[in-house]
Design a protein around this motif. Sequence first.
Motif, PDB file in Angstrom:
ATOM      1  N   ALA A 272       0.835  -1.209   0.000  1.00 24.20           N
ATOM      2  CA  ALA A 272       0.000   0.000   0.000  1.00 24.20           C
ATOM      3  C   ALA A 272       0.865   1.253   0.000  1.00 24.20           C
ATOM      4  O   ALA A 272       0.562   2.235  -0.687  1.00 24.20           O
ATOM      5  CB  ALA A 272      -0.941  -0.006   1.199  1.00 24.20           C
ATOM      6  N   LYS A 273       1.964   1.227   0.759  1.00 26.38           N
ATOM      7  CA  LYS A 273       2.870   2.385   0.789  1.00 26.38           C
ATOM      8  C   LYS A 273       3.555   2.590  -0.563  1.00 26.38           C
ATOM      9  O   LYS A 273       3.706   3.717  -1.017  1.00 26.38           O
ATOM     10  CB  LYS A 273       3.907   2.232   1.888  1.00 26.38           C
ATOM     11  CG  LYS A 273       3.340   2.440   3.267  1.00 26.38           C
ATOM     12  CD  LYS A 273       4.426   2.381   4.315  1.00 26.38           C
ATOM     13  CE  LYS A 273       3.831   2.515   5.688  1.00 26.38           C
ATOM     14  NZ  LYS A 273       3.788   3.873   6.166  1.00 26.38           N
ATOM     15  N   GLU A 274       3.970   1.487  -1.212  1.00 22.92           N
ATOM     16  CA  GLU A 274       4.577   1.615  -2.535  1.00 22.92           C
ATOM     17  C   GLU A 274       3.570   2.191  -3.525  1.00 22.92           C
ATOM     18  O   GLU A 274       3.917   3.036  -4.331  1.00 22.92           O
ATOM     19  CB  GLU A 274       5.089   0.261  -3.041  1.00 22.92           C
ATOM     20  CG  GLU A 274       6.479  -0.044  -2.609  1.00 22.92           C
ATOM     21  CD  GLU A 274       7.137  -1.134  -3.427  1.00 22.92           C
ATOM     22  OE1 GLU A 274       6.520  -1.701  -4.359  1.00 22.92           O
ATOM     23  OE2 GLU A 274       8.304  -1.435  -3.135  1.00 22.92           O
ATOM     24  N   MET A 275       2.326   1.717  -3.464  1.00 26.11           N
ATOM     25  CA  MET A 275       1.309   2.219  -4.373  1.00 26.11           C
ATOM     26  C   MET A 275       1.072   3.711  -4.132  1.00 26.11           C
ATOM     27  O   MET A 275       0.924   4.482  -5.071  1.00 26.11           O
ATOM     28  CB  MET A 275       0.007   1.448  -4.220  1.00 26.11           C
ATOM     29  CG  MET A 275      -0.960   1.786  -5.314  1.00 26.11           C
ATOM     30  SD  MET A 275      -2.298   0.649  -5.668  1.00 26.11           S
ATOM     31  CE  MET A 275      -2.767  -0.013  -4.123  1.00 26.11           C
ATOM     32  N   GLU A 276       1.075   4.119  -2.878  1.00 22.77           N
ATOM     33  CA  GLU A 276       0.907   5.529  -2.544  1.00 22.77           C
ATOM     34  C   GLU A 276       2.054   6.360  -3.127  1.00 22.77           C
ATOM     35  O   GLU A 276       1.837   7.415  -3.706  1.00 22.77           O
ATOM     36  CB  GLU A 276       0.858   5.696  -1.031  1.00 22.77           C
ATOM     37  CG  GLU A 276       0.613   7.098  -0.562  1.00 22.77           C
ATOM     38  CD  GLU A 276       0.568   7.190   0.955  1.00 22.77           C
ATOM     39  OE1 GLU A 276       0.906   8.276   1.455  1.00 22.77           O
ATOM     40  OE2 GLU A 276       0.237   6.204   1.624  1.00 22.77           O
ATOM     41  N   ILE A 277       3.279   5.869  -2.975  1.00 20.09           N
ATOM     42  CA  ILE A 277       4.444   6.573  -3.516  1.00 20.09           C
ATOM     43  C   ILE A 277       4.322   6.726  -5.029  1.00 20.09           C
ATOM     44  O   ILE A 277       4.559   7.801  -5.579  1.00 20.09           O
ATOM     45  CB  ILE A 277       5.753   5.826  -3.156  1.00 20.09           C
ATOM     46  CG1 ILE A 277       6.044   5.972  -1.662  1.00 20.09           C
ATOM     47  CG2 ILE A 277       6.931   6.315  -3.989  1.00 20.09           C
ATOM     48  CD1 ILE A 277       7.156   5.061  -1.161  1.00 20.09           C
ATOM     49  N   LEU A 278       3.942   5.651  -5.702  1.00 25.12           N
ATOM     50  CA  LEU A 278       3.839   5.692  -7.160  1.00 25.12           C
ATOM     51  C   LEU A 278       2.663   6.543  -7.624  1.00 25.12           C
ATOM     52  O   LEU A 278       2.712   7.128  -8.705  1.00 25.12           O
ATOM     53  CB  LEU A 278       3.719   4.272  -7.710  1.00 25.12           C
ATOM     54  CG  LEU A 278       4.976   3.422  -7.557  1.00 25.12           C
ATOM     55  CD1 LEU A 278       4.679   1.975  -7.917  1.00 25.12           C
ATOM     56  CD2 LEU A 278       6.116   3.962  -8.403  1.00 25.12           C
ATOM     57  N   SER A 279       1.630   6.637  -6.829  1.00 26.67           N
ATOM     58  CA  SER A 279       0.460   7.424  -7.204  1.00 26.67           C
ATOM     59  C   SER A 279       0.736   8.919  -7.209  1.00 26.67           C
ATOM     60  O   SER A 279       0.035   9.673  -7.876  1.00 26.67           O
ATOM     61  CB  SER A 279      -0.703   7.128  -6.257  1.00 26.67           C
ATOM     62  OG  SER A 279      -1.091   5.789  -6.386  1.00 26.67           O
ATOM     63  N   PHE A 280       1.744   9.357  -6.478  1.00 29.32           N
ATOM     64  CA  PHE A 280       2.102  10.778  -6.482  1.00 29.32           C
ATOM     65  C   PHE A 280       2.653  11.216  -7.832  1.00 29.32           C
ATOM     66  O   PHE A 280       2.556  12.367  -8.190  1.00 29.32           O
ATOM     67  CB  PHE A 280       3.132  11.105  -5.390  1.00 29.32           C
ATOM     68  CG  PHE A 280       2.571  11.078  -4.002  1.00 29.32           C
ATOM     69  CD1 PHE A 280       1.382  11.705  -3.692  1.00 29.32           C
ATOM     70  CD2 PHE A 280       3.247  10.422  -3.001  1.00 29.32           C
ATOM     71  CE1 PHE A 280       0.863  11.679  -2.410  1.00 29.32           C
ATOM     72  CE2 PHE A 280       2.748  10.384  -1.709  1.00 29.32           C
ATOM     73  CZ  PHE A 280       1.560  11.016  -1.409  1.00 29.32           C
ATOM     74  N   GLY A 281       3.270  10.294  -8.577  1.00 28.01           N
ATOM     75  CA  GLY A 281       3.763  10.599  -9.914  1.00 28.01           C
ATOM     76  C   GLY A 281       4.918  11.572  -9.951  1.00 28.01           C
ATOM     77  O   GLY A 281       5.011  12.381 -10.864  1.00 28.01           O
ATOM     78  N   ILE A 282       5.824  11.506  -8.973  1.00 32.89           N
ATOM     79  CA  ILE A 282       6.941  12.455  -8.925  1.00 32.89           C
ATOM     80  C   ILE A 282       8.239  11.809  -9.401  1.00 32.89           C
ATOM     81  O   ILE A 282       9.311  12.140  -8.940  1.00 32.89           O
ATOM     82  CB  ILE A 282       7.109  13.016  -7.500  1.00 32.89           C
ATOM     83  CG1 ILE A 282       7.232  11.885  -6.484  1.00 32.89           C
ATOM     84  CG2 ILE A 282       5.973  13.940  -7.143  1.00 32.89           C
ATOM     85  CD1 ILE A 282       7.513  12.322  -5.075  1.00 32.89           C
ATOM     86  N   TYR A 283       8.143  10.922 -10.354  1.00 29.32           N
ATOM     87  CA  TYR A 283       9.309  10.166 -10.806  1.00 29.32           C
ATOM     88  C   TYR A 283       9.496  10.247 -12.313  1.00 29.32           C
ATOM     89  O   TYR A 283      10.272   9.501 -12.882  1.00 29.32           O
ATOM     90  CB  TYR A 283       9.174   8.694 -10.375  1.00 29.32           C
ATOM     91  CG  TYR A 283       7.832   8.118 -10.729  1.00 29.32           C
ATOM     92  CD1 TYR A 283       7.568   7.640 -12.004  1.00 29.32           C
ATOM     93  CD2 TYR A 283       6.806   8.125  -9.808  1.00 29.32           C
ATOM     94  CE1 TYR A 283       6.327   7.162 -12.337  1.00 29.32           C
ATOM     95  CE2 TYR A 283       5.570   7.636 -10.128  1.00 29.32           C
ATOM     96  CZ  TYR A 283       5.330   7.155 -11.399  1.00 29.32           C
ATOM     97  OH  TYR A 283       4.093   6.701 -11.718  1.00 29.32           O
ATOM     98  N   GLY A 284       8.802  11.120 -12.997  1.00 26.15           N
ATOM     99  CA  GLY A 284       8.888  11.203 -14.447  1.00 26.15           C
ATOM    100  C   GLY A 284       7.877  10.270 -15.086  1.00 26.15           C
ATOM    101  O   GLY A 284       8.237   9.273 -15.682  1.00 26.15           O
ATOM    102  N   VAL A 285       6.625  10.562 -14.923  1.00 24.61           N
ATOM    103  CA  VAL A 285       5.534   9.677 -15.317  1.00 24.61           C
ATOM    104  C   VAL A 285       5.613   9.246 -16.779  1.00 24.61           C
ATOM    105  O   VAL A 285       5.381   8.098 -17.101  1.00 24.61           O
ATOM    106  CB  VAL A 285       4.171  10.354 -15.030  1.00 24.61           C
ATOM    107  CG1 VAL A 285       3.026   9.526 -15.548  1.00 24.61           C
ATOM    108  CG2 VAL A 285       4.022  10.623 -13.555  1.00 24.61           C
ATOM    109  N   GLU A 286       5.954  10.147 -17.658  1.00 18.78           N
ATOM    110  CA  GLU A 286       5.947   9.843 -19.088  1.00 18.78           C
ATOM    111  C   GLU A 286       6.822   8.648 -19.447  1.00 18.78           C
ATOM    112  O   GLU A 286       6.412   7.768 -20.174  1.00 18.78           O
ATOM    113  CB  GLU A 286       6.379  11.074 -19.895  1.00 18.78           C
ATOM    114  CG  GLU A 286       5.444  12.251 -19.781  1.00 18.78           C
ATOM    115  CD  GLU A 286       4.059  11.973 -20.317  1.00 18.78           C
ATOM    116  OE1 GLU A 286       3.938  11.259 -21.321  1.00 18.78           O
ATOM    117  OE2 GLU A 286       3.099  12.471 -19.711  1.00 18.78           O
TER     118      GLU A 286
END
Length: 70
Positions: A39-53
């Motif tokens: 759940a924490k990993e999904m939350e981190i990825l949901s923020f989209g602060i890693y270069g989504v494209e």
Amino acid sequence: MIYPFKLANQIQNSNDFKQVIWSNYLEHSNGITMKEYAAKEMEILSFGIYGVEEYHLKVKEYIIFLERII
């Protein structure tokens, strides 16, 4: 703590999502359950602060994988 860009990069370069979550869980879980960690990993990825494209397709597949764990 796992960093969003590092996680997205691991996902992008991986052919086995189980290996990604297991290695990160062992390193960063600090005693929480696998479900809580997913759940924490999904939350981190949901923020989209890693270069989504650049990472969109693989990260989307990984999020679906995490939903099955949760």
